[in-house]
Every structure is written in structure tokens, then in C-alpha cells.
Design a protein around this motif. Sequence first.
Motif, short mmCIF file in Angstrom:
data_model
loop_
_atom_site.label_atom_id
_atom_site.label_comp_id
_atom_site.label_asym_id
_atom_site.label_seq_id
_atom_site.Cartn_x
_atom_site.Cartn_y
_atom_site.Cartn_z
N GLU A 167 0.90 -1.20 0.02
CA GLU A 167 -0.19 0.08 0.07
C GLU A 167 0.73 1.37 0.01
N PHE A 168 0.34 2.41 -0.83
CA PHE A 168 0.94 3.58 -0.89
C PHE A 168 -0.11 4.58 -0.20
N ARG A 169 0.67 5.46 0.60
CA ARG A 169 -0.05 6.79 1.11
C ARG A 169 0.74 7.93 1.11
N GLN A 170 0.04 9.05 1.15
CA GLN A 170 0.38 10.37 1.07
C GLN A 170 1.00 10.82 2.38
N HIS A 171 2.12 11.06 2.78
CA HIS A 171 2.64 11.77 4.11
C HIS A 171 2.97 13.03 3.97
N GLY A 172 3.06 13.74 5.43
CA GLY A 172 3.66 15.19 5.53
C GLY A 172 2.77 16.23 4.61
N GLN A 173 3.17 17.37 4.88
CA GLN A 173 2.58 18.59 4.23
C GLN A 173 2.81 18.34 2.82
N SER A 174 3.82 17.88 2.28
CA SER A 174 4.19 17.68 1.01
C SER A 174 3.33 16.41 0.13
N GLY A 175 2.76 15.57 0.97
CA GLY A 175 2.08 14.71 0.29
C GLY A 175 2.73 13.66 -0.28
N ALA A 176 3.67 13.55 0.15
CA ALA A 176 4.81 12.44 -0.69
C ALA A 176 4.21 11.20 -0.60
N TRP A 177 4.15 10.50 -1.57
CA TRP A 177 3.87 8.95 -1.76
C TRP A 177 4.88 8.00 -1.55
N ILE A 178 4.51 7.16 -0.42
CA ILE A 178 5.49 6.45 0.20
C ILE A 178 4.80 4.98 0.62
#
Length: 486
Positions: A116-127
Motif C-alpha cells: 500500500e502507498f499513502r501520502q505523508h507530510g505536508q508535502s503529500g509524498a507517496w511512500i
Amino acid sequence: MSRREVLSKMGMGLGGMALADMMGGGGTKLAAAEASSMAAARVGGLSHLPDFAPKAKRVIFLFMSGGPSQFESFDYKPVLQKNQGDEFPASFRKGGKPLGMSGAQSKFTMVGSPFEFRQHGQSGAWISSLFPHTAKVADDLCFVKSMTSDAVNHDPALTFMQTGSQLPGRPSMGAWLNYGLGTDNADLPSFVVLISKRGVDQPLSYRLWDSGFLPSHHSGVHFRTGKDAVLFLSEPAGVSRASTRRMLDALKEMHTEKMRAMPDAGVNARIEQYEMAFRMQASVPEATDLSSEPEHIFKLYGDDAKKTGSFAANCIQARRLAERGVKFIQLYHPGWDHHGGLCEESAYPTSAREVDQPCAALLTDLKNRDMLKDTLVIWGGEFGRTSYSQGNFSKKETGTPAYGRDHHRDCFTFWMAGGGIKGGLTYGESDELGYNVGRDAVTVNDFHATVLHLLGINHERFTYRFQGRDFRLTDVAGNVVKAIMA
């Protein structure tokens, strides 16, 4: 005097000055350029460097040897998941056959990541879910998703990433920096290599941290696990440190006599190495002893932090070396060459778990010590992986698919942090299927030019004359990627 005598005496004068400086113990204090904020004294290096104010004082390169898949880490491609099992469109290959080991395949099948990938941080990085700790520091990271290389096989690709050439014999990046910028601590090597202790059949060659045609004392020093971090550094049984000092003093006198008769830069290099080894006998044991680290640091870096030779322990070691003025610290974590069974627990998930928490902890630890701002941290491998399966793959497969991914040089992902890099940024992108660069390609030469720039060096002026030619780390190419700089 004859021409030969003039050259001989002039050479002895220059060599003598260098020898006297080295034997003085403290080295020459070289002031940085007026614009530089680096006021601390350093030993060695070129007097005209840095060319301009550096943003980074040191580099920690976290190298994932073997080529980690970007599709299971930081380059999210839902289209691959949606079209999993379908034939990879030939149009993306632009009429060419795939490189690497899968060229003989009759069918190229798209496969997405099962993680699974999700967006993280204020930057919305996909990790990916395989990197939960890295996700917590997403806003410190700059993802470069448009890296490209010229090499598709491990040996030339590793050599290219480390030295700027696919052929062996060129100086490594750390050796170039040692040559140009010297060291901030005369008692430790300026360039140190740490290799994770893993049971994988993927040897790493010394030439990856060699000095090439630069003087030999610019080579990286491999710190090993165990009692002696550097081989043959400890005194043999029955030999005192005082007797070693007397032996080195006598050897200096002999070398000085040789310099008078026949000036030779190689003599200076050997004396410098002997003296460095003597100083390291006191400095290396202290620097590599993790027993003084508090318990909360081991907890920060994870369960492997107390395992000698683990990536986590090496990350703590890297921070300690950075604190002590080591300029270039290279960590190798081998075992990312997943041609088959990529998603099996013993393959990619294990590799990711071993590096995820230590990488995030290193950034946190440096930040807590106010060091991240001038420490450039880099994460990446020699190339990436294909968006299609290596070997057969069927839509009918259930559970965790037992596929692998082949080598891929045309588009892969790095991340960088600290040392003048903009955090919370994604630079460049791959195309819809992650096969080619979609925009803002970054070549290996561009990468090297950017690292040098962050350290205050104009890569086009940073040369060394060898066999009648001025050589550069960036060869005859390379553009600084200024868009990723703070």
C-alpha cells in the motif's frame, strides 16, 4: 645550472614545503573563500577551494547496492496495479529491446506493487507501507524521481555512480572531495566506508572507494566490524607505541634524504599515510566505540542498533564520524538485486525493514544536534527496476505474486536531505508506467555536479591533470540541479 638541476631543486623545494607542513603535525590552515561561512581550519585540500559559500560541510551517502525497486518504495504507479498482467506496451520501449537480463523474454507483463502507498507530510509524498519510519520524515526529504544512468549491469553501474566513469581506474567521489577540500580532523580519514554485514552474495570492490590516479592517501578507508575497525592498525604484541614512534621518525629521516636526492610526490604520500595510521591508532578506537551512546539513541535507531555490522549500527557510526569532522561517509547496504521473489518476506521487505528506521533516525539525530542543515544525506542505488515482470506472471496469480524486476537504468528514484536541499519536494517524474523520465531528467553527471556545488565547488573547474588531460568527476558533462536547493 642545467635544466635538469633547476627542475630538481625546484621540485625538492615544493616537496620539502609539503613535507615540512605535514611533519609539523597541525597542517596548513587554509582559509575558505571570502564568501564562505566555513571559518574552521582544515588540513590539506586545494587553497582556492571552496569556490563559493558551501551549503554542506559533509556528505553521508546511504547506498543501496543492487538496485532497489522504486515501485515498492517511493514511485507510486497505480496504473501498473490497474493493468497488472497486461502486456507492457511496446510503444514505451520506443522500438528498442529491453536491456538487462530479460531481453530474451517472449512476453513483458506489467506488475504493480502489492504494498500500500499513502501520502505523508505536508508535502503529500507517496511512500510505500514498507517505509513507515521514512514516511514520518517525509517533509525533510527531496525525492528525485527522474534519475537516469548509462549503465545497466551492476559492476559498471556501481563504478559509474561512485566515480563518474563505467570503467575502473577513476577516483571515487569521496576521494575527489578529500583531494579538493582536505579534512577537518587530521586524526581521522576524510573518507570512510562502512559496509553492512549481510549474508548476500554481492561483493563490493575496493575500487569503488579508491583514489584512482589521485595520490593514494585520498582513498577511502574501510572501517570493518569487530575489534579492529582498520586492519593492521593495532600494535603487534610486544611492540609499544613509543617504539613505533621512533621507527616512524627514523623512516622520515630516510625519506627526507631520498627527497633531497630524488623529489617524488609518492614519498610524501607514503609518509602521510604512515603518520595518519599512527594518529588513527588513538582516534579510531574512540570513534568506533558505540558503548558510550545512551540507550535512547539505540532505541531511536531500532532493534538492530546494537548488532555489530548492522546498517543501524553503521548509521550511528556515520553520525559519530560526521561529528568528528569526517567529510565523506559512505554506507553500503548490499542485497537489493531482486530478480525473483521480490515481494517474499526474505527479499525486498527485509531489505526495506533493515534500512527504514535507521535512515529516519539518522536524519532525526542529525537534526537534534543541529547538524542536518550542513550534512548532505543521500539515499539511492546504482539503478532502478523495470515496471514489467522478469519471468512469467499471470493475472490468475493470487496472494503475494512471486515475480521479480530486472535492472532498469532509464528512470529510478533517489532521495536527498539536509545540506542545502529543499525538504518536502519531489523533483522530476517518471512517465505513466515508470519506464522513462517524464520530465526533468537527472543524469549521474548532474547528480555529481549538484553534490559538488552544495559543497562549494564548481565542477567544471575542479580538475586533475593526468596523462596529459584534465580530468573531472563529471567528465565532460553535468548540470547543477539548482531547483532542489534551498
